[in-house]
Write an enzyme that holds these catalytic residues in place. Structure first.
Site: not given
Ligand SMILES: NC(=O)c1ccc[n+]([C@@H]2O[C@H](COP(=O)([O-])OP(=O)(O)OC[C@H]3O[C@@H](n4cnc5c(N)ncnc54)[C@H](OP(=O)(O)O)[C@@H]3O)[C@@H](O)[C@H]2O)c1
Length: 333
Positions: A148
């Site tokens: 992002c």
């Molecule tokens: N947030 C942003 O603005 C954004 C923008 C661009 C890219 N990203 C990328 O997108 C990805 C997801 O980001 P997010 O912000 O959506 O993260 P998040 O809100 O922390 O969500 C992560 C998801 O993955 C699950 N998870 C975490 N650890 C896991 C594991 N070891 N095994 C299986 N499932 C697992 C979590 O489940 P639980 O909640 O049950 O742990 C949750 O469903 C990341 O790589 C991030 O860098 C994010």
């Protein structure tokens, strides 16, 4: 219909992705995974959402999917084996993390300090930025969805590189992000008491993990200062460039003609700069350009996007549309 599976459906990007996909006319969601909420339904977490059961990563019915989105943290140990398994099963993958964004395994090792766990996937992956890599995305098996923060720098800077306008290849990118950029997992850094009515910089200079993709895509040397803004969504980047002293504002603005047919790019009229609220809840990246008075060649560019849409889940759907030969804006406008 494209049958899609979503790994990490209960996170911020997973939730945003599902909000887009339920309105998409050519998509059927075949599974959704979680970690702590396995056994519940999606609507138990997000009450307005589907009744899709939440399964563990290794219980997902991979065979039922044409395409999977992996919305896991970059450091989830399950991530790389999962992507490998899906590719081996002939599925197409759009990964949200920064694991596959750098093309060169040596560059990855130099920047991270350790070798990539699956270097052959790095070289096969396509950087998921349709504005720059549309043709490669069409046939890609693995798309590395863009970061992002990086998008707020790459999309404004690339046309200036393309037009050969730089006098000095060192650029300062000063970015401010809403807290949803850090994900939904609990952390001291992002909880309300630590972010409300305050404002802080972190990982300034050349230490942030997303610097690499900015430099890879632009060929510039970037000094990057991210900040945590006390709002939920959106990123605003202020970018300081030193162009040829003869470069007029008209010439600089003309460089952005390369985006004239891009559905999600918005160059604001002269004298206007974008704000977060212009793009929150939308797919647009908006930018404004300001010459520095009395300093020929110096310009300040301000760019904004919604980190969860153009910066993550909407961007992934844009790439999915390209991969499956659909109208690129389908489900996104
Ligand atoms: N947030 C942003 O603005 C954004 C923008 C661009 C890219 N990203 C990328 O997108 C990805 C997801 O980001 P997010 O912000 O959506 O993260 P998040 O809100 O922390 O969500 C992560 C998801 O993955 C699950 N998870 C975490 N650890 C896991 C594991 N070891 N095994 C299986 N499932 C697992 C979590 O489940 P639980 O909640 O049950 O742990 C949750 O469903 C990341 O790589 C991030 O860098 C994010």
């Amino acid at each position: 219909m494209i049958r899609v599976g979503i790994y990490g459906a209960t996170g911020y990007t997973g939730f945003e992705l599902i909000k887009v996909l339920v309105r998409h006319p050519a998509v059927e969601i075949v599974f959704a995974t979680a970690r702590s909420d396995v056994g519940k339904r999606l609507c138990d977490i997000f009450p307005t959402m589907l009744t899709t059961p939440l399964v563990a990563v290794d219980q997902a019915d991979l065979a039922a999917a044409d395409l999977v989105f992996t919305c896991l943290p970059h450091n989830a140990p399950e991530l790389v084996p999962l992507v490998q398994r899906a590719l081996d099963a002939g599925k197409r993958v759009i990964d949200f993390s920064d694991t596959f964004r750098l093309r060169d395994p040596d560059d990855y090792e130099r920047r991270r300090g350790w070798p990539h766990p699956a270097p052959e996937l790095l070289t096969a992956a396509v950087y998921g930025l349709p504005e720059l890599h549309r043709e490669a995305i069409r046939t890609a098996q693995l798309v590395a969805n863009t970061g992002c923060y990086p998008l707020t720098a790459i999309l404004p800077l690339w046309p200036l590189v393309n037009a050969d306008l730089f006098a000095d290849a060192t650029v300062i990118v000063d970015s401010k992000s809403g807290v949803s950029g850090a994900g939904r997992a609990l952390s001291l850094k992002t909880h309300f008491g630590e972010t409300h009515e305050t404002f802080s910089a972190y990982n300034v200079g050349r230490t942030h993990r997303h610097l690499g993709e900015m430099e890879q895509e632009t060929g510039l040397h970037i000094i990057f200062s991210p900040h945590l803004l006390p709002v939920y969504r959106g990123i605003l980047s202020t970018i300081y460039v030193n162009l040829r002293s003869t470069a007029t504002l008209a010439e600089v603005r003309a460089a952005y003609d390369v985006y004239r047919n891009e559905p999600f790019m918005r160059l604001l009229p002269e004298g206007r700069l974008p704000e977060l609220r212009h793009v929150q809840q939308t797919m647009y990246l908006a930018l404004g350009i300001q010459p520095v008075e009395g300093d020929p060649g110096r310009y300040i560019i301000v760019s904004v996007l919604d980190n969860l849409l153009k910066g993550a889940s909407g961007q992934a759907v844009q790439s999915m549309n390209v991969m499956f030969g659909l109208e690129e804006t389908l489900g996104l406008v």
